[in-house]
Design an enzyme around this catalytic site. Structure first.
Site, PDB file in Angstrom:
ATOM      1  N   ARG A  33      -4.057   0.647  -2.399  1.00 23.84           N
ATOM      2  CA  ARG A  33      -3.418  -0.664  -2.408  1.00 23.84           C
ATOM      3  C   ARG A  33      -2.815  -0.966  -3.772  1.00 23.84           C
ATOM      4  NH1 ARG A  33      -7.708  -0.689   0.970  1.00 23.84           N
ATOM      5  NH2 ARG A  33      -7.274  -1.442   3.078  1.00 23.84           N
ATOM      6  N   GLN A  44       0.811  -1.206   0.000  1.00 19.18           N
ATOM      7  CA  GLN A  44       0.000   0.000   0.000  1.00 19.18           C
ATOM      8  C   GLN A  44       0.845   1.257   0.000  1.00 19.18           C
ATOM      9  OE1 GLN A  44      -1.497   0.537   4.456  1.00 19.18           O
ATOM     10  NE2 GLN A  44      -1.805  -1.564   3.744  1.00 19.18           N
ATOM     11  N   HIS A 104       4.798   0.218   0.698  1.00 18.98           N
ATOM     12  CA  HIS A 104       5.298  -0.556   1.837  1.00 18.98           C
ATOM     13  C   HIS A 104       4.327  -1.672   2.191  1.00 18.98           C
ATOM     14  CE1 HIS A 104       2.635   2.536   3.574  1.00 18.98           C
ATOM     15  NE2 HIS A 104       2.369   1.652   4.508  1.00 18.98           N
ATOM     16  N   GLU A 147       2.862   7.509   8.797  1.00 19.14           N
ATOM     17  CA  GLU A 147       2.850   6.583   9.926  1.00 19.14           C
ATOM     18  C   GLU A 147       4.262   6.154  10.301  1.00 19.14           C
ATOM     19  OE1 GLU A 147       0.229   3.745   8.025  1.00 19.14           O
ATOM     20  OE2 GLU A 147       1.886   2.333   7.720  1.00 19.14           O
TER      21      GLU A 147
END
Length: 391
Positions: A278, A100, A259, A137
């Site tokens: 995705r 994704q 990743h 993130e």
């Protein structure tokens, strides 16, 4: 300050044992993939507050909605609105997650506005943008943790594919060696995603069998293929850097970086968003044109992070985002309490030992929410992660 009651999400890729082992409870036999700590509307943490009518359980979202500035602080509300801008998780991968990538803030706003204008239902399976926010993130390993992060050099990917000895991979090998870096990565990923899945299945099966025979550097791709037989994402995964984190090491995933997490237990923090594009290893919708617009087609080093220590005992994982910051504290028995008071909201998570936060005793996997400005100290013998808004 409030003890958090958190939801565990049973995604199919989750480990059946890692989160129960941390919590010291018996596994159920079902996957337990993520424990969410925060105020995400999909699974907000719950707290107990004392009111005029007695003790009342409510969602953290409800407490914030009732008094945004009191809970989050004036500065946080001014920057991000009346919402907690981050989500903290325990993530336990027992099988590879989907490949994704996340949009940047401008891309998220544009994509969300476009789908809203076209009337695409927000819960439609082909909807790409669930909100107008970006989703940077950070994952910090609690155990050895395997993942894929960013494109590797096209020539390295070509060598890995060529070593499999699969004739139908030769066009990809040639493309990776014949073009400039960005064009090579773009053309090969596009070709993989655009190929007919039924026709690609045999190539993926041959590649998986060869990877299993070769082992070594090819072993992760054999493992991925075992979980996603025939999925073209197995070949897309070979374009990415394979990373092994040791406990305490972390990865930051910025916008446009492809990743996937493969195996291990970690603490994950992210901007409070659901925007994921995705690119393989999933039965879910893949928006190829939008994905190709979002992905950064450049070879990068994975950039493993280690915490930067401060005299206060704080070990901070530095990232270039405003919505969150993650720190780690290693507390020693008998040491003076560590002050954690901040003008921003905090979530404190114990991952080892036993710690006391204010009047709350926390064991592994237990967490607390601290409103902005509330005085708080931590003591005990254990490891405590602190999630808050970047100053």
């Amino acid at each position: 300050m409030d003890r958090l009651s958190n939801t565990v999400r049973p995604y199919a890729w989750g480990s059946t044992t890692a989160i129960p082992a941390l919590l010291g409870i018996a596994p159920t036999g079902e996957p337990q993939a993520e424990m969410w700590m925060g105020a995400h509307p999909g699974a907000p943490s719950r707290i107990t507050r004392t009111t005029a009518s007695g003790e009342t359980e409510l969602a953290l979202t409800e407490a914030i909605e009732a008094d945004p500035e009191g809970e989050l602080g004036t500065a946080t509300v001014a920057r991000f609105g009346p919402r907690l801008p981050f989500l903290l998780k325990l993530l336990a991968a027992g099988a590879p997650l989907s490949l994704q990538v996340h949009p940047n803030l401008d891309q998220a706003r544009e994509g969300y506005a476009d789908e809203e204008a076209r009337g695409v239902p927000v819960d439609a399976p082909h909807r790409t943008y669930k909100d107008a926010n970006h989703k940077p993130e950070l994952i910090c390993a609690l155990t050895p943790f395997d993942g894929l992060c960013g494109f590797r050099r096209p020539t390295e990917a070509a060598d890995a594919m060529e070593a499999l000895g699969v004739d139908s991979l030769k066009p990809y090998v040639d493309l990776l060696r014949a073009h400039p870096e960005e064009a090579a990565l773009r053309e090969v990923l596009t070709a993989i995603l655009a190929a007919d899945p039924a026709e690609m299945a045999d190539t993926v099966a041959e590649a998986a069998a060869a990877a299993e025979r070769l082992g070594g550097a090819h072993a992760p791709y054999a493992r991925i293929a075992h979980n996603y037989p025939g999925d073209p994402g197995v070949l897309a995964a070979m374009l990415l850097n394979y990373v092994q984190l040791q406990p305490g090491e972390a990865l930051f995933l910025g916008a446009g970086v492809p990743h996937a997490y493969l195996d291990g237990l970690g603490v994950e923090i992210m901007a409070n968003s659901d925007n994921v594009l995705r690119c393989g290893l999933t039965p879910k919708h893949i928006d190829v044109p939008e994905l190709l617009r979002i992905v950064r087609f450049e070879a990068t080093e994975p950039g493993v992070l280690r915490p930067e220590a401060a005299p206060s005992g704080e070990e901070r994982y530095e990232t270039p985002v405003d919505e969150f910051t993650l720190s780690r504290y290693t507390l020693a028995s008998g040491a003076a309490p560590t002050g954690l008071t901040a003008l921003t909201p905090q979530i404190l998570l114990c991952t080892a030992g036993s710690v006391t936060v204010g009047e709350l005793a926390l064991g592994p996997g237990e967490s607390a929410y601290v409103p902005a400005g509330e005085t708080v100290e931590a003591a005990g013998a254990g490891t405590l992660f602190r999630a808050t808004v970047a100053a």
